[in-house]
Design an enzyme around this catalytic site. Structure first.
Site, short mmCIF file in Angstrom:
data_model
loop_
_atom_site.label_atom_id
_atom_site.label_comp_id
_atom_site.label_asym_id
_atom_site.label_seq_id
_atom_site.Cartn_x
_atom_site.Cartn_y
_atom_site.Cartn_z
N HIS A 77 -31.98 37.65 -52.41
CA HIS A 77 -32.94 37.61 -53.63
C HIS A 77 -32.98 36.68 -54.58
CE1 HIS A 77 -35.01 41.03 -51.57
NE2 HIS A 77 -33.80 41.86 -51.56
N HIS B 8 -79.47 -1.69 -60.94
CA HIS B 8 -78.25 -1.81 -61.83
C HIS B 8 -77.13 -2.59 -61.18
CE1 HIS B 8 -74.30 -0.46 -63.81
NE2 HIS B 8 -75.07 -0.25 -64.82
#
EC number: 4.2.1.59
Length: 463
Positions: free
Chosen positions: A289, A366
């Protein structure tokens, strides 16, 4: 692995004694909303405090993982969390009328069975995976422990244990597909060695432990008188030893490598404390753990530092929102609908995708001989991405108009041209108050930022 988040269809309860506290408790799993995650609630304490299943709340790893938040504790959470991860359930409130989940038979199987009985419900949100971008290592040279999380577009685990014991040789266990967790891992029980048993009792641990919820490995010669003492200690009328496998009280193993499989189960449960489902290859040598939690902390630290990184897009994965759903939320339509799909979204951030092609109507006027996507339309696409996040935060998004109010700190870093795929990422910079939305947005092409800005918008209720 699942794409969508999941919860359970109805509440379900299990009852029993806690392994270490010895206190009887009922644990109830309750459905929870999207992005809720895993939370424990101590309903036996004043104010019924909630403890987030978060690695930052870990306060003890003595033979189990203990969480504490606002003065409230929950012991031994790993088996419960492993069941949820194994079933790919994301959002659950876990109510407890005691300090510790029931140990049941020492595994996760009873929790898995209860959750399946409750039914699993898919939710309309993507799972917020964290994909390990680079190796993450934890090494404890003194205890010969090594764990590593490696990049992988999946979740796989391999565990090796070696206790230098005549009873247990080196064991390995692997989980290559989460869908097999319930069948191959969930029933594997917790264990300890005989030489640890009395010490654990004296350390005020395993008060609820007996030979029905744990495997006790006999790792030395034992006399009849000692067996009588153990019978009294464990409150059992008679204890024997399975000489063939060296297990106390003739308990049969579910698998020859049950110990390694249980350690893998613990790794799955402890790594749930990262707070998000992870994609990684986990390799663990002699884990416990403390090591599991240390690796989880390292992963969470990396996860926190990666929040501002470029969002990942996998074209093989279905989008969080397709064009049809986008059109249900946004009022924009061609030629001003600038987003093709939403590829990621959680409660604070969103990523949208725009495929830029030569057929865009703005390219005819553009820079026609040197086509470049107008910066103002990049901002529009970014704003539309952010609008999806803002609207999705409302319970009734169809009743609001999203209006852009301000753009600040705008920067364009490189041109966007036909053939580019732009991923726009937007995240809240403040909570929405009185319909005012503040967020930061950025656009990326091939991992490189092309534009960014701070944006303010307002959500106006339709009349």
């Amino acid at each position: 692995m699942n794409i969508k988040q999941q919860t359970i269809e109805k509440a379900v309860s299990v009852s029993g004694v806690g392994l270490h506290t010895g206190v009887s408790a009922t644990m109830t799993f309750l459905p929870a909303p999207i992005n809720h995650g895993y939370k424990f609630q101590r309903i036996d304490l004043e104010g019924q405090p909630i403890i987030d299943a978060d690695v930052d709340n870990v306060v003890d790893v003595s033979r189990g993982t203990t969480l504490e938040q606002s003065g409230a504790r929950v012991y031994t959470v790993e088996h419960t969390l492993a069941a949820l991860v194994g079933l790919q359930i994301d959002n659950v409130l876990i109510q407890l009328d005691g300090p510790e989940p029931p140990i049941m038979d020492g595994s996760s199987i009873k929790f898995v069975e209860a959750l399946r009985d409750a039914g699993i419900e898919e939710q309309n949100a993507s799972r917020n995976y964290f994909e390990i971008p680079e190796p993450v290592r934890y090494i404890n040279a003194d205890k010969d422990i090594e764990m590593v999380a490696l990049p992988l577009n999946d979740y796989r685990l391999t565990v090796m244990v070696d206790y230098n014991s005549q009873v247990i040789n080196s064991q390995h266990a692997s989980l290559n597909d989460l869908t097999t967790f319930s069948r191959e891992i969930a029933s594997c029980r917790t264990f300890c060695f005989l030489h640890e048993l009395e010490a654990l009792y004296k350390a005020n641990l395993i008060k609820g432990g007996d030979l029905t919820n744990a495997i006790v490995i006999v790792d030395r010669d034992i006399e009849e008188g000692e067996l009588d003492y153990l019978s009294q200690l464990l409150n059992k009328p008679k204890i024997g030893v399975n000489k063939k496998v060296g297990i106390l009280n003739n308990i049969d193993l579910h698998y020859p490598n049950e110990m390694a499989r249980h350690k893998l189960l613990d790794v799955v449960g402890d790594l749930a404390l990262v707070g998000r489902p992870i994609k990684a290859q986990i390799l663990a040598a002699r884990p416990g753990h403390a090591a599991n939690v240390a690796l989880a902390k390292k992963i969470k630290k990396l996860m926190e530092s990666a929040k501002s990184h470029v969002p990942h897009y996998d074209p093989k994965v279905p989008p969080v929102m397709d064009l049809k759903r986008i059109c249900e939320l946004l009022p924009h339509r061609y030629p001003f609908l600038m987003i093709d799909k939403i590829v990621y979204m959680d409660e604070n951030s969103v990523a949208g995708l725009k495929n830029v092609t030569m057929n865009e109507p703005f390219f005819t006027g553009h820079f026609p001989n040197n086509p470049v996507m107008p910066g103002v339309l990049q901002m529009e696409a970014m704003a539309q991405t952010g609008a999806i996040l803002a609207l999705s935060s409302q319970p009734d998004p169809e009743n609001y108009w999203p209006f852009l109010a301000a753009i600040e700190n705008c920067r364009f870093r490189r041109n966007v041209v036909p053939g580019d795929t732009v991923i726009f990422k937007c995240e809240f910079t403040a909570p929405i108050k009185r319909g005012i939305v503040k967020m930061h947005g950025a656009g990326y092409v091939a991992g490189q930022m092309v534009c960014e800005a701070d944006m303010t918008a307002s959500l106006v209720r339709k009349r």
